[in-house]
Write an enzyme that holds these catalytic residues in place. Structure first.
Site, PDB file in Angstrom:
ATOM      1  N   ARG A  29       0.725  -1.094  -0.030  1.00 49.07           N
ATOM      2  CA  ARG A  29       0.156  -0.086  -0.114  1.00 49.07           C
ATOM      3  C   ARG A  29       0.858   1.123   0.060  1.00 49.07           C
ATOM      4  O   ARG A  29       0.638   2.204   0.702  1.00 49.07           O
ATOM      5  CB  ARG A  29      -0.888   0.127   1.327  1.00 49.07           C
ATOM      6  CG  ARG A  29      -1.783  -1.092   1.336  1.00 49.07           C
ATOM      7  CD  ARG A  29      -3.185  -0.952   0.258  1.00 49.07           C
ATOM      8  NE  ARG A  29      -4.148  -1.707   0.448  1.00 49.07           N
ATOM      9  CZ  ARG A  29      -4.271  -2.950  -0.220  1.00 49.07           C
ATOM     10  NH1 ARG A  29      -3.117  -3.671  -0.558  1.00 49.07           N
ATOM     11  NH2 ARG A  29      -5.400  -3.906   0.292  1.00 49.07           N
ATOM     12  N   SER A  61     -10.502  -0.598   3.580  1.00 48.04           N
ATOM     13  CA  SER A  61      -9.725  -0.774   4.998  1.00 48.04           C
ATOM     14  C   SER A  61      -9.447   0.613   5.345  1.00 48.04           C
ATOM     15  O   SER A  61      -8.919   1.342   4.755  1.00 48.04           O
ATOM     16  CB  SER A  61      -8.530  -1.522   4.600  1.00 48.04           C
ATOM     17  OG  SER A  61      -8.990  -2.738   4.071  1.00 48.04           O
ATOM     18  N   GLU A  99      -4.719   3.549   6.386  1.00 47.82           N
ATOM     19  CA  GLU A  99      -4.261   3.355   5.175  1.00 47.82           C
ATOM     20  C   GLU A  99      -5.125   4.339   4.376  1.00 47.82           C
ATOM     21  O   GLU A  99      -4.539   5.049   3.129  1.00 47.82           O
ATOM     22  CB  GLU A  99      -5.194   2.202   4.774  1.00 47.82           C
ATOM     23  CG  GLU A  99      -4.668   1.343   3.395  1.00 47.82           C
ATOM     24  CD  GLU A  99      -5.877   1.161   2.613  1.00 47.82           C
ATOM     25  OE1 GLU A  99      -5.991   2.137   1.930  1.00 47.82           O
ATOM     26  OE2 GLU A  99      -6.084  -0.310   2.367  1.00 47.82           O
TER      27      GLU A  99
HETATM   28  N1  EPU Z   1     -10.404 -10.719  10.414  1.00 44.60           N
HETATM   29  C1  EPU Z   1     -11.214 -10.630  11.812  1.00 44.60           C
HETATM   30  N2  EPU Z   1     -12.151 -10.070  11.952  1.00 44.60           N
HETATM   31  C2  EPU Z   1     -12.381  -8.980  10.914  1.00 44.60           C
HETATM   32  C3  EPU Z   1     -11.920  -8.971   9.896  1.00 44.60           C
HETATM   33  C4  EPU Z   1     -10.924  -9.657   9.655  1.00 44.60           C
HETATM   34  O1  EPU Z   1     -10.875 -11.669  12.560  1.00 44.60           O
HETATM   35  O2  EPU Z   1     -13.661  -8.387  11.270  1.00 44.60           O
HETATM   36  C5  EPU Z   1      -9.219 -11.605  10.161  1.00 44.60           C
HETATM   37  C6  EPU Z   1      -9.569 -12.829   9.670  1.00 44.60           C
HETATM   38  O3  EPU Z   1      -8.564 -13.857  10.163  1.00 44.60           O
HETATM   39  C7  EPU Z   1      -9.586 -12.988   8.198  1.00 44.60           C
HETATM   40  C8  EPU Z   1      -8.306 -11.879   8.257  1.00 44.60           C
HETATM   41  O4  EPU Z   1      -8.337 -11.017   9.125  1.00 44.60           O
HETATM   42  O5  EPU Z   1      -9.049 -14.167   7.844  1.00 44.60           O
HETATM   43  C9  EPU Z   1      -8.163 -11.402   6.771  1.00 44.60           C
HETATM   44  O6  EPU Z   1      -9.485 -10.908   6.386  1.00 44.60           O
HETATM   45  P1  EPU Z   1      -9.674 -10.194   4.941  1.00 44.60           P
HETATM   46  O7  EPU Z   1      -9.631 -11.295   4.108  1.00 44.60           O
HETATM   47  O8  EPU Z   1     -11.106  -9.476   4.913  1.00 44.60           O
HETATM   48  O9  EPU Z   1      -8.617  -9.229   4.556  1.00 44.60           O
HETATM   49  P2  EPU Z   1      -7.878  -7.936   5.210  1.00 44.60           P
HETATM   50  O10 EPU Z   1      -6.500  -8.295   5.580  1.00 44.60           O
HETATM   51  O11 EPU Z   1      -8.520  -7.466   6.284  1.00 44.60           O
HETATM   52  C10 EPU Z   1      -6.876  -6.992   3.146  1.00 44.60           C
HETATM   53  C11 EPU Z   1      -6.855  -5.501   2.297  1.00 44.60           C
HETATM   54  C12 EPU Z   1      -8.041  -5.561   1.619  1.00 44.60           C
HETATM   55  C13 EPU Z   1      -8.510  -6.552   0.478  1.00 44.60           C
HETATM   56  C14 EPU Z   1      -8.413  -7.796   1.278  1.00 44.60           C
HETATM   57  C15 EPU Z   1      -8.301  -9.041   0.270  1.00 44.60           C
HETATM   58  C16 EPU Z   1      -5.377  -4.209   3.828  1.00 44.60           C
HETATM   59  C17 EPU Z   1      -5.501  -2.927   4.903  1.00 44.60           C
HETATM   60  N3  EPU Z   1      -6.590  -4.356   3.351  1.00 44.60           N
HETATM   61  O12 EPU Z   1      -7.850  -6.831   4.221  1.00 44.60           O
HETATM   62  O13 EPU Z   1      -8.040  -4.186   0.995  1.00 44.60           O
HETATM   63  O14 EPU Z   1      -9.471  -6.564   0.072  1.00 44.60           O
HETATM   64  O15 EPU Z   1      -6.838  -8.140   2.213  1.00 44.60           O
HETATM   65  O16 EPU Z   1      -7.102  -9.077  -0.077  1.00 44.60           O
HETATM   66  O17 EPU Z   1      -4.371  -4.715   3.438  1.00 44.60           O
HETATM   67  C18 EPU Z   1      -8.626  -1.758   0.968  1.00 44.60           C
HETATM   68  O18 EPU Z   1      -7.471  -1.802   1.055  1.00 44.60           O
HETATM   69  O19 EPU Z   1      -9.549  -0.972   1.089  1.00 44.60           O
HETATM   70  C19 EPU Z   1      -9.079  -3.134   1.057  1.00 44.60           C
HETATM   71  C20 EPU Z   1     -10.459  -3.364   1.394  1.00 44.60           C
END
Ligand code: EPU
Length: 346
Positions: free
Chosen positions: A170, A245, A341
């Protein structure tokens, strides 16, 4: 010959419909940029000597805290052109003001691979390299060839190659030393025509394809799956204001991570490299008790704690204060400092 066309400067323009959080900020001055010639004209007229404008794309990654005293320059440069074709790939040049998701649809409809995992990311093509957008195992830098930007000081156009953009998680040079100095006008990506490099490594994507009994997915299968996952987890800004995010996923050294594990053995984590581990901020925020919680007009989304939502009528300050509280709780519980972010605009 460059035509000296000066775009209109409008006063007191509401940005409510131009930011996906739906915040009621106003721009004291507003200019919509529809051609590169207009940029040259503005420069020739000394427009950028007086001030550094605030450059707005799709407004999907910004928090306007209050009124914007700088001139807001909305980039609306359009066009999708195939500039080179070879045996396996195509080079596609896209105007910075094109909507990112519409471009992804265009690529999938033409059978071009490389951006299908990045479906439904809100915002414009010009904003995509600034934070090296990423989702479901793929980052923009993997398909990025080059971009053209306009230097506000010299009034000339420059090309940046993939390496010169210094992409990180990012992150890019446009968030650091070049912030406020250039305007991205077009982005060129390299997409595959055949032998697509499909990426189904991301857990939720793999699980959904399996559930649908898709063993050999096409780029369209991946596109459809990503769209379905995003729709189930992330709120549509048309119904609920948000900027995706709100925080980055923190990266901890192995040492700090081991300390964290002692107290929270169940913490999800992903290796970054030999030395570092990434923790999902959404998990930290959920554990700190914020998931689905609403305070006044602002809340944390019920299906993804990393997303801060405007339930309607929120001000930028209110969203900002909510974010500070979330950040503080995570700091107190885990000793981890979350870094926003989204771009917080003073
Ligand atoms: N999780 C929780 N609770 C929550 C949300 C997430 O426990 O409320 C944990 C779970 O273990 C889950 C893990 O976090 O398995 C990962 O969650 P998710 O797959 O939703 O991905 P993320 O790491 O929260 C990142 C990016 C997103 C992108 C997704 C999918 C960042 C800051 N965010 O989110 O990007 O869509 O991966 O690749 O890196 C954005 O940048 O605006 C964005 C939405």
């Amino acid at each position: 010959m460059n035509k000296l066309i000066l775009p209109a400067v409008q006063k007191n323009v509401s940005l409510a419909s131009m930011n996906t959080m739906g915040l009621p900020a106003k721009a004291s001055e507003f200019v919509e940029l529809q051609s590169e010639d207009e940029l040259i004209s503005l420069h020739k007229n000394g427009f950028f000597e007086k001030q550094k404008p605030f450059v707005l794309g799709g407004g999907s990654n910004v928090l306007f805290k209050h009124e914007i005293s700088k001139t807001v320059l909305k980039v609306s440069l359009k066009g999708i052109d195939i500039v080179k074709v070879d045996e396996n790939s195509v080079l596609v040049k896209i105007g910075a003001g094109e909507n990112w998701h519409r471009f992804v649809e265009w690529a999938v409809n033409h059978g071009y691979g490389g951006v299908e995992n990045l479906a439904l990311i809100p915002g414009t093509v010009g904003a995509a390299p600034i934070q090296n957008i990423g989702a479901y195992g793929v980052e923009l830098k993997e398909v990025f060839e080059k971009l053209i930007c306009f230097d506000l000081k010299t009034g000339s156009f420059h090309q940046f190659t993939n390496q010169e953009c210094k992409f990180g998680y990012r992150d890019s040079i446009f968030k650091k030393e070049l912030e406020g100095h250039v305007i991205i006008t077009s982005v060129t990506l390299r997409l595959t025509k055949k032998n697509h490099l499909l990426n189904t490594s991301y857990r939720s994507l793999k699980d959904l394809l399996k559930e649908k009994n898709i063993e050999k997915p096409t780029i369209r299968d991946i596109f459809n799956a990503v769209v379905a996952i995003r729709r189930s987890k992330l709120p549509d800004p048309k119904n609920l204001g948000n900027a995706g995010s709100f925080f980055k996923n923190p990266v901890l050294s192995k040492k700090s991570f081991e300390r964290l594990l002692k107290n929270f053995s169940e913490v999800p984590h992903y290796p970054v490299d030999e030395e570092n581990v990434k923790i999902p901020a959404g998990w930290l925020i959920e554990q700190a008790g914020w998931k689905g919680k609403r305070v006044g007009n602002v809340g944390t989304y019920e299906n993804q704690a990393l997303v801060i939502v405007n339930h309607g009528g929120a001000t930028g300050d209110e969203v900002y204060r909510h974010a500070l509280k979330v950040q503080q709780s995570v700091q107190e519980k885990f000793g981890i400092q979350l870094v926003p972010e989204v771009n917080i605009v003073e």
